[in-house]
Design a protein around this motif. Structure first.
Motif, PDB file in Angstrom:
ATOM      1  N   GLY A   1       0.828  -1.207   0.000  1.00 23.00           N
ATOM      2  CA  GLY A   1       0.000   0.000   0.000  1.00 23.00           C
ATOM      3  C   GLY A   1       0.856   1.248   0.000  1.00 23.00           C
ATOM      4  N   TYR A   2       1.943   1.219   0.768  1.00 18.31           N
ATOM      5  CA  TYR A   2       2.866   2.351   0.816  1.00 18.31           C
ATOM      6  C   TYR A   2       3.504   2.586  -0.547  1.00 18.31           C
ATOM      7  CZ  TYR A   2       7.100   5.002   1.964  1.00 18.31           C
ATOM      8  OH  TYR A   2       8.102   5.933   1.978  1.00 18.31           O
ATOM      9  N   ARG A   3       4.019   1.527  -1.161  1.00 19.50           N
ATOM     10  CA  ARG A   3       4.718   1.667  -2.446  1.00 19.50           C
ATOM     11  C   ARG A   3       3.778   2.129  -3.552  1.00 19.50           C
ATOM     12  NH1 ARG A   3       6.864  -3.370  -0.937  1.00 19.50           N
ATOM     13  NH2 ARG A   3       5.586  -4.376  -2.538  1.00 19.50           N
ATOM     14  N   PHE A   4       2.569   1.568  -3.591  1.00 22.08           N
ATOM     15  CA  PHE A   4       1.644   1.975  -4.650  1.00 22.08           C
ATOM     16  C   PHE A   4       1.207   3.421  -4.462  1.00 22.08           C
ATOM     17  CE2 PHE A   4      -2.497   2.680  -6.507  1.00 22.08           C
ATOM     18  CZ  PHE A   4      -2.305   2.234  -7.798  1.00 22.08           C
ATOM     19  N   ALA A   5       0.897   3.807  -3.234  1.00 22.96           N
ATOM     20  CA  ALA A   5       0.475   5.182  -2.983  1.00 22.96           C
ATOM     21  C   ALA A   5       1.585   6.165  -3.342  1.00 22.96           C
ATOM     22  CB  ALA A   5       0.086   5.352  -1.511  1.00 22.96           C
ATOM     23  N   GLU A   6       2.826   5.795  -3.053  1.00 18.69           N
ATOM     24  CA  GLU A   6       3.955   6.663  -3.404  1.00 18.69           C
ATOM     25  C   GLU A   6       4.048   6.823  -4.923  1.00 18.69           C
ATOM     26  OE1 GLU A   6       8.699   7.078  -2.367  1.00 18.69           O
ATOM     27  OE2 GLU A   6       7.809   5.068  -2.496  1.00 18.69           O
ATOM     28  N   GLY A   7       3.951   5.716  -5.649  1.00 20.04           N
ATOM     29  CA  GLY A   7       4.062   5.781  -7.095  1.00 20.04           C
ATOM     30  C   GLY A   7       2.930   6.544  -7.751  1.00 20.04           C
ATOM     31  N   PHE A   8       1.704   6.329  -7.271  1.00 17.80           N
ATOM     32  CA  PHE A   8       0.542   6.956  -7.897  1.00 17.80           C
ATOM     33  C   PHE A   8       0.426   8.432  -7.541  1.00 17.80           C
ATOM     34  CE2 PHE A   8      -3.961   8.203  -7.763  1.00 17.80           C
ATOM     35  CZ  PHE A   8      -4.295   7.997  -9.101  1.00 17.80           C
ATOM     36  N   ILE A   9       0.529   8.761  -6.266  1.00 19.47           N
ATOM     37  CA  ILE A   9       0.276  10.137  -5.831  1.00 19.47           C
ATOM     38  C   ILE A   9       1.427  11.065  -6.210  1.00 19.47           C
ATOM     39  CG2 ILE A   9      -0.094  11.611  -3.815  1.00 19.47           C
ATOM     40  CD1 ILE A   9      -1.483   9.177  -2.505  1.00 19.47           C
ATOM     41  N   ASP A  10       2.659  10.609  -6.010  1.00 19.95           N
ATOM     42  CA  ASP A  10       3.807  11.473  -6.301  1.00 19.95           C
ATOM     43  C   ASP A  10       4.125  11.550  -7.788  1.00 19.95           C
ATOM     44  OD1 ASP A  10       3.949  11.902  -3.631  1.00 19.95           O
ATOM     45  OD2 ASP A  10       5.869  10.914  -3.304  1.00 19.95           O
ATOM     46  N   ALA A  11       3.465  10.732  -8.600  1.00 20.81           N
ATOM     47  CA  ALA A  11       3.730  10.761 -10.038  1.00 20.81           C
ATOM     48  C   ALA A  11       3.499  12.156 -10.608  1.00 20.81           C
ATOM     49  CB  ALA A  11       2.843   9.740 -10.752  1.00 20.81           C
ATOM     50  N   ARG A  12       2.458  12.831 -10.132  1.00 19.91           N
ATOM     51  CA  ARG A  12       2.158  14.188 -10.619  1.00 19.91           C
ATOM     52  C   ARG A  12       3.311  15.145 -10.341  1.00 19.91           C
ATOM     53  NH1 ARG A  12      -2.156  17.174 -11.483  1.00 19.91           N
ATOM     54  NH2 ARG A  12      -3.580  15.505 -10.935  1.00 19.91           N
ATOM     55  N   GLU A  13       3.874  15.046  -9.156  1.00 25.95           N
ATOM     56  CA  GLU A  13       4.915  15.994  -8.764  1.00 25.95           C
ATOM     57  C   GLU A  13       6.219  15.778  -9.535  1.00 25.95           C
ATOM     58  OE1 GLU A  13       3.848  18.289  -6.972  1.00 25.95           O
ATOM     59  OE2 GLU A  13       2.076  17.385  -6.085  1.00 25.95           O
ATOM     60  N   ARG A  14       6.406  14.563 -10.059  1.00 31.86           N
ATOM     61  CA  ARG A  14       7.659  14.251 -10.754  1.00 31.86           C
ATOM     62  C   ARG A  14       7.605  14.572 -12.244  1.00 31.86           C
ATOM     63  NH1 ARG A  14       7.247   9.165  -7.608  1.00 31.86           N
ATOM     64  NH2 ARG A  14       8.538   9.378  -5.750  1.00 31.86           N
ATOM     65  N   GLU A  15       6.437  14.905 -12.765  1.00 35.94           N
ATOM     66  CA  GLU A  15       6.302  15.140 -14.202  1.00 35.94           C
ATOM     67  C   GLU A  15       6.891  16.491 -14.595  1.00 35.94           C
ATOM     68  OE1 GLU A  15       2.622  13.621 -16.268  1.00 35.94           O
ATOM     69  OE2 GLU A  15       1.935  13.581 -14.193  1.00 35.94           O
ATOM     70  N   LYS A  16       7.799  16.480 -15.551  1.00 34.90           N
ATOM     71  CA  LYS A  16       8.440  17.712 -15.982  1.00 34.90           C
ATOM     72  C   LYS A  16       7.513  18.558 -16.847  1.00 34.90           C
ATOM     73  CE  LYS A  16      13.129  15.812 -15.902  1.00 34.90           C
ATOM     74  NZ  LYS A  16      14.349  15.514 -16.700  1.00 34.90           N
ATOM     75  N   ASN A  17       6.653  17.911 -17.637  1.00 35.16           N
ATOM     76  CA  ASN A  17       5.830  18.649 -18.600  1.00 35.16           C
ATOM     77  C   ASN A  17       4.438  18.971 -18.078  1.00 35.16           C
ATOM     78  OD1 ASN A  17       7.903  18.523 -20.504  1.00 35.16           O
ATOM     79  ND2 ASN A  17       7.231  16.497 -21.197  1.00 35.16           N
ATOM     80  N   HIS A  18       4.144  18.546 -16.837  1.00 39.94           N
ATOM     81  CA  HIS A  18       2.812  18.807 -16.311  1.00 39.94           C
ATOM     82  C   HIS A  18       2.750  20.226 -15.756  1.00 39.94           C
ATOM     83  CE1 HIS A  18      -1.142  17.588 -15.071  1.00 39.94           C
ATOM     84  NE2 HIS A  18      -0.926  18.058 -13.862  1.00 39.94           N
ATOM     85  N   PRO A  19       1.587  20.909 -15.842  1.00 39.45           N
ATOM     86  CA  PRO A  19       1.478  22.277 -15.285  1.00 39.45           C
ATOM     87  C   PRO A  19       1.930  22.321 -13.834  1.00 39.45           C
ATOM     88  CG  PRO A  19      -0.476  21.731 -16.549  1.00 39.45           C
ATOM     89  CD  PRO A  19       0.330  20.468 -16.467  1.00 39.45           C
ATOM     90  N   ARG A  20       2.784  23.263 -13.515  1.00 44.03           N
ATOM     91  CA  ARG A  20       3.341  23.341 -12.175  1.00 44.03           C
ATOM     92  C   ARG A  20       2.488  24.207 -11.259  1.00 44.03           C
ATOM     93  NH1 ARG A  20       5.127  19.122 -12.117  1.00 44.03           N
ATOM     94  NH2 ARG A  20       6.061  19.578 -10.126  1.00 44.03           N
ATOM     95  N   HIS A  21       2.784  24.149 -10.000  1.00 41.83           N
ATOM     96  CA  HIS A  21       2.094  24.955  -9.011  1.00 41.83           C
ATOM     97  C   HIS A  21       2.501  26.423  -9.139  1.00 41.83           C
ATOM     98  CE1 HIS A  21       1.022  21.159  -7.094  1.00 41.83           C
ATOM     99  NE2 HIS A  21       2.267  20.809  -7.246  1.00 41.83           N
ATOM    100  N   SER A  22       1.624  27.308  -8.661  1.00 45.84           N
ATOM    101  CA  SER A  22       1.939  28.735  -8.716  1.00 45.84           C
ATOM    102  C   SER A  22       3.169  29.065  -7.883  1.00 45.84           C
ATOM    103  CB  SER A  22       0.734  29.554  -8.225  1.00 45.84           C
ATOM    104  OG  SER A  22       0.380  29.174  -6.905  1.00 45.84           O
ATOM    105  N   ASN A  23       3.475  28.237  -6.885  1.00 43.20           N
ATOM    106  CA  ASN A  23       4.657  28.461  -6.050  1.00 43.20           C
ATOM    107  C   ASN A  23       5.872  27.705  -6.564  1.00 43.20           C
ATOM    108  OD1 ASN A  23       2.097  28.461  -4.108  1.00 43.20           O
ATOM    109  ND2 ASN A  23       3.580  29.981  -3.395  1.00 43.20           N
ATOM    110  N   GLY A  24       5.748  27.075  -7.730  1.00 40.15           N
ATOM    111  CA  GLY A  24       6.870  26.417  -8.363  1.00 40.15           C
ATOM    112  C   GLY A  24       7.432  25.245  -7.586  1.00 40.15           C
TER     113      GLY A  24
END
Length: 363
Positions: free
Chosen positions: A171-194
């Motif tokens: 559960g820990y490994r899957f949640a890490e891979g799924f949830i943090d995937a967004r934060e690791r994407e270089k081409n995905h729209p970033r947060h206003s605070n960068g």
């Protein structure tokens, strides 16, 4: 929650053929409801799998969704658990973790990198760990089963280690891979605070996962003649999600304000006089609004009309909840169980009584 998820899902399905990506919205799955993932007729819309239609998933999360289709009901349940627990923990606070009637789920409050955003990230990540780990144990997922945690040190040598435990590791490994995937994407729209907001989110996601994984415990069941408990079978068991919520609420109260270091590469404490935060602590970049008045820009719904406790000195008290505006008092009739008696064997019978009480609401 503010919307009936099933009705909301079908209205969205008819009205929005193309998903609009937004930041930090994967838990929109919790509002749309997990049963839709179990219906194969809903999973394919024309030639488009529903993973590409769900609002809030980033491209990397869509790929994970497509590869682990049987995991998505668990992810949705985890998001629902996170939302419900957030609303329970903050039910007596000015900000009560209310949801809004759109796909952003929590509204503009998430645009502010505050304690509230930190808690939402953490409790949502914790929810996914919890539900995926339990789904493994229950045989609902194709890629995992019972926990494989090694026998704990100090467990009585005569006790059996091998009951089917909650698979908190998976559960820990899957949640890490799924949830943090967004934060690791270089081409995905970033947060206003960068980058600072990205680092804040990744840290708080991890804190939420650890609130479950690091606090799993050993559960045992007795065996033996007439309940003698001469033998025990033990296994790995998750903490209750209320325990997880309580732990993360404590972390919210003691959250650490952070900022970029001089090199602009990592987050450091804004005030060095406090203890250095651990991986289980929550971090925030900006102070929270006071949430006293309704404000569309901050996502505050204000406290006008909220119930308050006249005698309490805490946040649920009328002084703090109403932000000094005062409160209205009115009498109402409540029904409650009374004169309960135990009857052999084995039930309790009660009467229903009515009484008048004073109710206080903020002006």
């Amino acid at each position: 929650m503010s919307v009936p998820w099933l009705r909301g899902f079908f209205l969205w399905l008819l009205a929005a053929p193309h998903a609009v990506l937004a930041l930090d919205m994967w838990w929109n799955l919790g509002l749309q409801g997990y049963e839709v993932w179990r219906n194969p007729q809903l999973y394919i819309i024309g030639t488009q799998p529903i993973c590409t239609q769900v609002e809030g998933l980033s491209p990397a999360q869509i790929k994970i969704c497509q590869h682990y289709q049987d995991h998505m009901p668990s992810v949705s349940r985890g998001a629902q658990m996170g939302i419900r627990e957030c609303q329970w923990q903050f039910r007596h606070r000015r900000w009560n973790c209310s949801t809004v009637d759109d796909s952003s789920v929590f509204g503009p409050v998430l645009e502010i990198p505050s304690r509230e955003a930190a808690f939402i990230n953490a409790i949502s990540a914790a929810g996914v760990v919890h539900t995926v780990a339990r789904s493994c144990r229950d045989g609902e997922l194709s890629t995992c089963g019972c926990s494989r945690r090694p026998r704990p040190k100090g467990l009585h040598r005569d006790w059996i280690w091998g009951g089917c435990g909650d698979n908190s590791e998976y559960g820990y490994r899957f949640a890490e891979g799924f949830i943090d995937a967004r934060e690791r994407e270089k081409n995905h729209p970033r947060h206003s605070n960068g980058l600072a907001r990205t680092l804040m989110n990744v840290h708080n996601n991890e804190a939420g996962r650890r609130a479950v994984f690091m606090h799993s415990k050993v559960a045992c069941k007795c065996h033996g003649v007439s309940g003698s408990c001469s033998l025990k079978t033990c296994w790995n068991q998750l903490p209750s999600f209320r325990e997880v919520g309580d732990r993360l609420k404590d972390k919210y109260d003691g959250a650490t304000e952070v900022k970029f270091n001089r090199a602009g590469t990592r987050l450091v404490q804004a005030d060095k006089k406090y203890n250095r935060p651990t991986k289980e602590d929550l971090l925030y970049l900006s102070l929270s609004p006071d949430y006293c008045l309704a404000n569309d820009k901050t996502g505050s719904m204000g406290t006008t009309g909220r119930f308050c406790n006249k005698t309490s000195p805490g946040m649920d008290g009328c002084t703090l909840m109403c932000c000094g505006r005062g409160y209205n008092t009115y009498r109402t009739v409540v029904q409650e169980r009374c004169q309960c008696k135990f009857h052999w064997c084995c039930y309790v019978k009660c009467k229903t009584c009515q009484r008048e009480v004073d109710v206080h609401t903020c002006k």
